[in-house]
Design a protein around this motif. Sequence first.
Motif, PDB file in Angstrom:
ATOM      1  N   SER A 149       8.168  -9.377   3.199  1.00  0.00           N
ATOM      2  CA  SER A 149       8.012  -8.076   2.455  1.00  0.00           C
ATOM      3  C   SER A 149       6.751  -7.687   1.592  1.00  0.00           C
ATOM      4  CB  SER A 149       9.258  -7.135   2.007  1.00  0.00           C
ATOM      5  OG  SER A 149       8.964  -5.992   1.405  1.00  0.00           O
ATOM      6  N   ILE A 150       6.734  -8.595   0.585  1.00  0.00           N
ATOM      7  CA  ILE A 150       5.597  -8.785  -0.249  1.00  0.00           C
ATOM      8  C   ILE A 150       4.292  -9.097   0.441  1.00  0.00           C
ATOM      9  CG2 ILE A 150       4.697  -9.972  -2.177  1.00  0.00           C
ATOM     10  CD1 ILE A 150       7.269 -10.686  -3.216  1.00  0.00           C
ATOM     11  N   LEU A 151       4.246  -9.839   1.149  1.00  0.00           N
ATOM     12  CA  LEU A 151       2.833 -10.089   2.090  1.00  0.00           C
ATOM     13  C   LEU A 151       2.395  -8.824   2.974  1.00  0.00           C
ATOM     14  CD1 LEU A 151       3.572 -13.921   3.170  1.00  0.00           C
ATOM     15  CD2 LEU A 151       2.182 -13.018   1.449  1.00  0.00           C
ATOM     16  N   PHE A 152       3.617  -8.308   3.414  1.00  0.00           N
ATOM     17  CA  PHE A 152       3.128  -7.227   4.373  1.00  0.00           C
ATOM     18  C   PHE A 152       2.820  -5.973   3.547  1.00  0.00           C
ATOM     19  CE2 PHE A 152       5.372  -4.241   8.130  1.00  0.00           C
ATOM     20  CZ  PHE A 152       4.028  -4.116   8.567  1.00  0.00           C
ATOM     21  N   GLU A 153       3.381  -5.818   2.205  1.00  0.00           N
ATOM     22  CA  GLU A 153       2.938  -4.669   1.554  1.00  0.00           C
ATOM     23  C   GLU A 153       1.378  -5.082   0.871  1.00  0.00           C
ATOM     24  OE1 GLU A 153       4.120  -2.794  -2.681  1.00  0.00           O
ATOM     25  OE2 GLU A 153       5.843  -3.517  -1.251  1.00  0.00           O
ATOM     26  N   LYS A 154       1.278  -6.082   0.526  1.00  0.00           N
ATOM     27  CA  LYS A 154      -0.353  -6.732   0.217  1.00  0.00           C
ATOM     28  C   LYS A 154      -1.475  -6.537   0.988  1.00  0.00           C
ATOM     29  CE  LYS A 154       0.965  -9.669  -3.598  1.00  0.00           C
ATOM     30  NZ  LYS A 154       0.344  -9.053  -4.660  1.00  0.00           N
ATOM     31  N   ILE A 155      -0.958  -6.877   2.455  1.00  0.00           N
ATOM     32  CA  ILE A 155      -1.826  -6.626   3.674  1.00  0.00           C
ATOM     33  C   ILE A 155      -2.129  -5.357   3.905  1.00  0.00           C
ATOM     34  CG2 ILE A 155      -2.163  -7.021   5.978  1.00  0.00           C
ATOM     35  CD1 ILE A 155      -0.454  -9.685   5.725  1.00  0.00           C
TER      36      ILE A 155
END
Length: 256
Positions: A237-243
């Motif tokens: 979720s964090i990676l998805f949000e940052k991308i």
Amino acid sequence: MTKILLHKKTCAVLRTVGVILFWILFWWGCAALYAKPAIFPTPIGVFKAFLFMLKDAQMYLSISNSLLHVLSGLLMGSVIGVLFGVLIARFEIAHAFLAPAFSVARSTPVVCFILLAWVFLGSQVLPAFVSAVMVAPVMLSATAGAIREIDPRLKEVATVYRLSLAKRIRAIYLPNVLPAVRISLITCVGLAWKSCVAAEMIAFSNHTVGYGIWFARTAEMDYDTVFAWTIIIVTISILFEKITKAILTPKKRGAQ
């Protein structure tokens, strides 16, 4: 200047590592106090479960299916929210009929939507639908609010110069609406993930992250795997949000 930037980056990395170590130690302390690793596992037990999961192709299939559900729901919810946001901001009759429905969708707990929609939709369609229902009201509010906040003088200038609809959209509406839509979309990434996994757990959607958590908790009573799945969800979720943020954030032009 280079040394200053390097020092700042080093401090940021060390601070992040320090925060992670603090919470791992806090977790370890809580697990030691509780003294029931079968229910409250230690970081080592969760790490071993995670290593075991890495060897299982089922984990990658589950993550892929859940990502597909999230992306589908995010796309559907964003398109529906933006389109209806434009209608509500433009036409009072649309606001009178549609605003209450989206207010209900925003206020109703996600579990209620899952249980109601499960009656009509299959377990494989439900997660994307629930994500879309959670995302659409947020996008609608952002779009309608941004349109209403446009300076009326800009619209008057467009009328005086008889600008076409396409030019009005490009020169007036897009510059004012896109920033609000962009911020809301970044916020909705986490919301879509949480609602999607919840729907997968409740509806028993096979080969998904939510089903993996449910199976580990109910069928196997394996809390090490439950914790490992939770960490995977948070990380993705964090990676998805940052991308998403990196893609949607406008690039700053260098001085020419």
